[in-house]
Each structure stands twice: as C-alpha cells, then as structure tokens.
Motif scaffolding. Structure first.
Motif, PDB file in Angstrom:
ATOM      1  N   PRO A 335      45.163  36.466  38.700  1.00 41.97           N
ATOM      2  CA  PRO A 335      44.094  35.454  38.692  1.00 41.97           C
ATOM      3  C   PRO A 335      44.551  34.177  39.392  1.00 41.97           C
ATOM      4  N   GLN A 339      44.474  31.581  33.359  1.00 43.51           N
ATOM      5  CA  GLN A 339      43.150  31.775  32.785  1.00 43.51           C
ATOM      6  C   GLN A 339      43.186  31.566  31.273  1.00 43.51           C
ATOM      7  N   THR A 341      41.388  32.060  28.029  1.00 44.65           N
ATOM      8  CA  THR A 341      40.358  33.008  27.623  1.00 44.65           C
ATOM      9  C   THR A 341      39.626  32.584  26.358  1.00 44.65           C
ATOM     10  N   TRP A 355      45.216  32.381  26.071  1.00 37.66           N
ATOM     11  CA  TRP A 355      45.283  32.545  27.526  1.00 37.66           C
ATOM     12  C   TRP A 355      46.050  33.812  27.888  1.00 37.66           C
TER      13      TRP A 355
END
Length: 408
Positions: A335, A339, A341, A355
C-alpha cells in the motif's frame, strides 16, 4: 415322431424310440434308411454344420423340399419354427481402403474389414447368420458355428475372401468377399432371412473408416480419422481449439481485491461448452468461475508483495478436448504509505488504533495535543507485530489529541 439320439437303445419303448448313437456336435449327418432284400436303402438324410447349444437343425417348410437351416426355437414333435430370435446388432464400422491401419492376423496383409456391434442386453450366437455385399443375395456368406457377440461387444470381420481361415480358436471372422473402395453395401441377415442391418457407402479414403456414432446409432454415418476396429467408435467433435480473448498483465495492492472477466470463443458448430480453470501456478486464494470466467483474488499480507505468474485456461468439451491458455503477470505492491484500518473510541478518553504492518518493520505510535507543539511524543512502546498491530491510548484530560504512526 421324436427319436432320442442318446446312444441308449435299451431305453426304447413302443412309443418312445432311442437310437444307439449320438450325433457329432457342430457338424455331421443323420440318415433314415431301411433294409430291402437285406440291403440298406437311404430314404432321407440331413447334413448339418451350424449346430450350436440350444438350437436345432432341420428343414423349413417341413418335408423333403424344405430348406435345411438352424432353428432358434426347437419344436420336437411339432411343425418347425423358422423364426429367428430378435436381436439388436449393427454394422458399426468399416474400412474398404486399409493400406496401413491394421494388419490381418492371417497373412499379415492390410485387408478390408468391418465390425459388428451388439447393442442388446443378451449375448447373440451368430451361427447361421448371413453377411453379404449384395443385398439381393442374402446367402453370400453364412457365419459358421462358434461366433458369439457378448452384450455390448464387437466382432471384427475381415473381408479378405479367406473364409477357410475360420476356426473356433480365432476370435475374428473371415468372410468370402472383399469390400469395394469405390463404394457398395454390407448386409447382415438373420437365419430366417430377416434383414437385421445394412449400410451403403460411397467412395472411401485410404485408412479412414466410416461408421456409426455413437455406437449402434441409426442416425447419420461418420468418417473416422482414428479408426477403432473392434472397439467403441470415437468421433473427433473438436475441429477448432477455443481462443481466449487477450487478458494482459494486472496489478493490485496488497490486501485489495483483484477481479476481472475472462472470455473466449470457439468456432466449432454446434457450439461446445467452454470451461475456465487456473494452472497449478495459481496462488492460494485465487479462483475462477468455471462457467462464467470471473477471476478473483485478494493477495494477503502473508503472501506479500511481488510478481505472480498465473495461467488461465479454457477447455472445450469436444472429443478430443482442446484448450487455450494465457499466463499473465500480476504485480502485487505494498500500500502507498501506512494504512490505518481502524480508530475506535471504546469509552470517553480511550481510543484504539489498528493498522496493517509489513514483515521486519518496527512501528511507533506518537501523539501531540497541539499541532503547534515542536515535538511528537511516543505513546507506549514500539511494536513489531505482523501482519497487523493495535494500540490503545487514554487521552486523560486532553480534549484533543493528534496521532501518527511511523515505521522503521
């Protein structure tokens, strides 16, 4: 009058006669004679050569002028019954231009041949059946004793004009005629003269057989580039291989789904059923709908970033089955940036951050209560958890708190 040919003359009575001999099996003669002036005089005789278990042999119609033949329905003491048992036999395949396909076991030449197929549920004793290439001559060749086709079985017949080669030790049959490459007929006739099956064919090609498909079908006749004498016919229903539409290489971010539709065409008529599949190199979790061609895969953190080769294949249901395939490269990337989450407030002043992580990296959660502050402060200890991590923080009296997660 019934006379028992059992070699037991002592069992004879005034109303039941027993001869002092037994007739030879298979073939032989039986004579009726009388003594005149102490000299034997033959009144009548019968030569038989088509005897098989369960059958009798005699004249039809009854009497001296009747034609001698085997009977499927013995009738001792009654009028002879010339009807043949009903059978389901087919002239199933033939080759009138055999130049290299199959050698005759008698002589080793590449002679003409054809096969008979028993579609019925019972074995058929062919003794007394006739074969011909002239449908108006139903006695061209009479099948001798010893040829039986089991249910679902085949009999290979060599059209080699070598009927003398027949014996009970050979599984195949040899007839007294050949086939005409330019075209003619083949007929199978029951002992009572009933036409069981007949085919008429035209000009034949070298080493290409002709016959029925499926076996014992009364429909059209087909040519077979792969002859199968004595075995089930195989019709190559696939002339063209299916063609995959170009797919091309793909890319996807780790943890994100990748899906696309694969399509294909096939020029065979009638249309064949196409089935999609993946090669053995497909990564775990990747799949494709066999009928619709929908490919789907979500690369996991465990699989990691990289380039994956995936083979996509389409196969038709013809005979033989033909296929087409393409191997595409799927680039799986990490990614862009870290990221997060999830961010969950479980109670006032308590927040949990979640994350995704990468293997081999360490992560540290930091915070500011005011973005104008010069320094980010560490919140808790660093973590190396993989493939995901979580951190719960208590904000205390701070009404606002800003977070960042750094990886190193």
């Amino acid at each position: 009058m019934v006379v028992w040919l059992d070699g037991e003359p002592a069992e004879a009575t005034a109303t039941e006669l027993h001869a002092n001999f037994r007739p030879a099996s298979g073939n032989g003669s039986v004579a009726l004679s009388r003594l005149i002036n102490n000299q034997p005089q033959v009144i009548d005789y019968l030569n038989y050569d088509q005897m098989s278990p369960g059958r009798s042999f005699g004249r039809y119609p009854d009497g001296r002028n009747g034609k001698v033949q085997p009977f499927d329905y013995p009738s001792p003491g009654a009028t002879n019954n010339a009807l043949s048992r009903p059978v389901t036999l087919w002239i199933n395949e033939w080759m009138a231009a055999n130049t290299r396909t199959l050698a005759n076991p008698v002589g080793g030449k590449f002679d003409d041949w054809f096969e008979l197929y028993n579609l019925g549920s019972n074995a058929v004793d062919l003794t007394g059946f006739r074969l011909t290439t002239v449908l108006t001559n139903m006695t061209k060749f009479i099948i001798p004793t010893g040829k039986v086709i089991p249910s679902g079985g085949f009999l290979l017949v060599w059209a080699d004009s070598s009927a003398s080669a027949n014996n009970t030790n050979r599984s195949e049959l040899h007839v007294n005629f050949k086939l005409n490459k330019d075209g003619e007929a083949i007929g199978l006739i029951a002992p009572d003269g009933t036409l069981i099956d007949a085919v008429t064919f035209g000009l034949q090609s070298n080493d290409v057989s002709q016959g029925r498909w499926p076996d014992g079908s009364g429909g059209g006749l087909y040519s077979f580039s792969r002859p199968t004498p004595g075995f089930s016919n195989v019709l190559p229903t696939s002339r063209y291989a299916p063609v995959l539409m170009p797919i091309g290489d793909k890319s996807v971010t780790l943890g994100s789904p990748l899906s696309f539709i694969v399509s294909a065409t096939d020029a065979d008529l009638p249309a064949q059923v196409l089935t999609f599949s993946l090669g053995a190199n497909a990564p775990p979790g990747a799949g494709i709908d066999p009928a619709g061609g929908l490919f789907a895969w979500t690369p996991t953190a465990t699989q990691g970033a990289g380039v994956y080769s995936i083979t996509v294949r389409v196969t038709d249901n013809g005979s033989p089955a033909l296929s087409d395939e393409e191997t595409l490269q799927v680039a799986v990337t990490n990614p862009a940036g870290l990221q997060i989450t999830g961010a969950t407030i479980s109670s006032p002043g308590v927040i949990t951050l979640n994350w995704q992580t990468e293997p081999g990296k360490t992560y540290q959660v930091q915070f500011k209560n005011d973005l104008n502050e010069l320094v980010w402060q560490d919140a808790g200890d660093p973590t190396t958890n993989y493939p995901s991590a979580a951190f719960t923080d208590t904000t205390g009296t701070a009404s606002v708190r800003f977070y960042r997660i750094i990886g190193f």
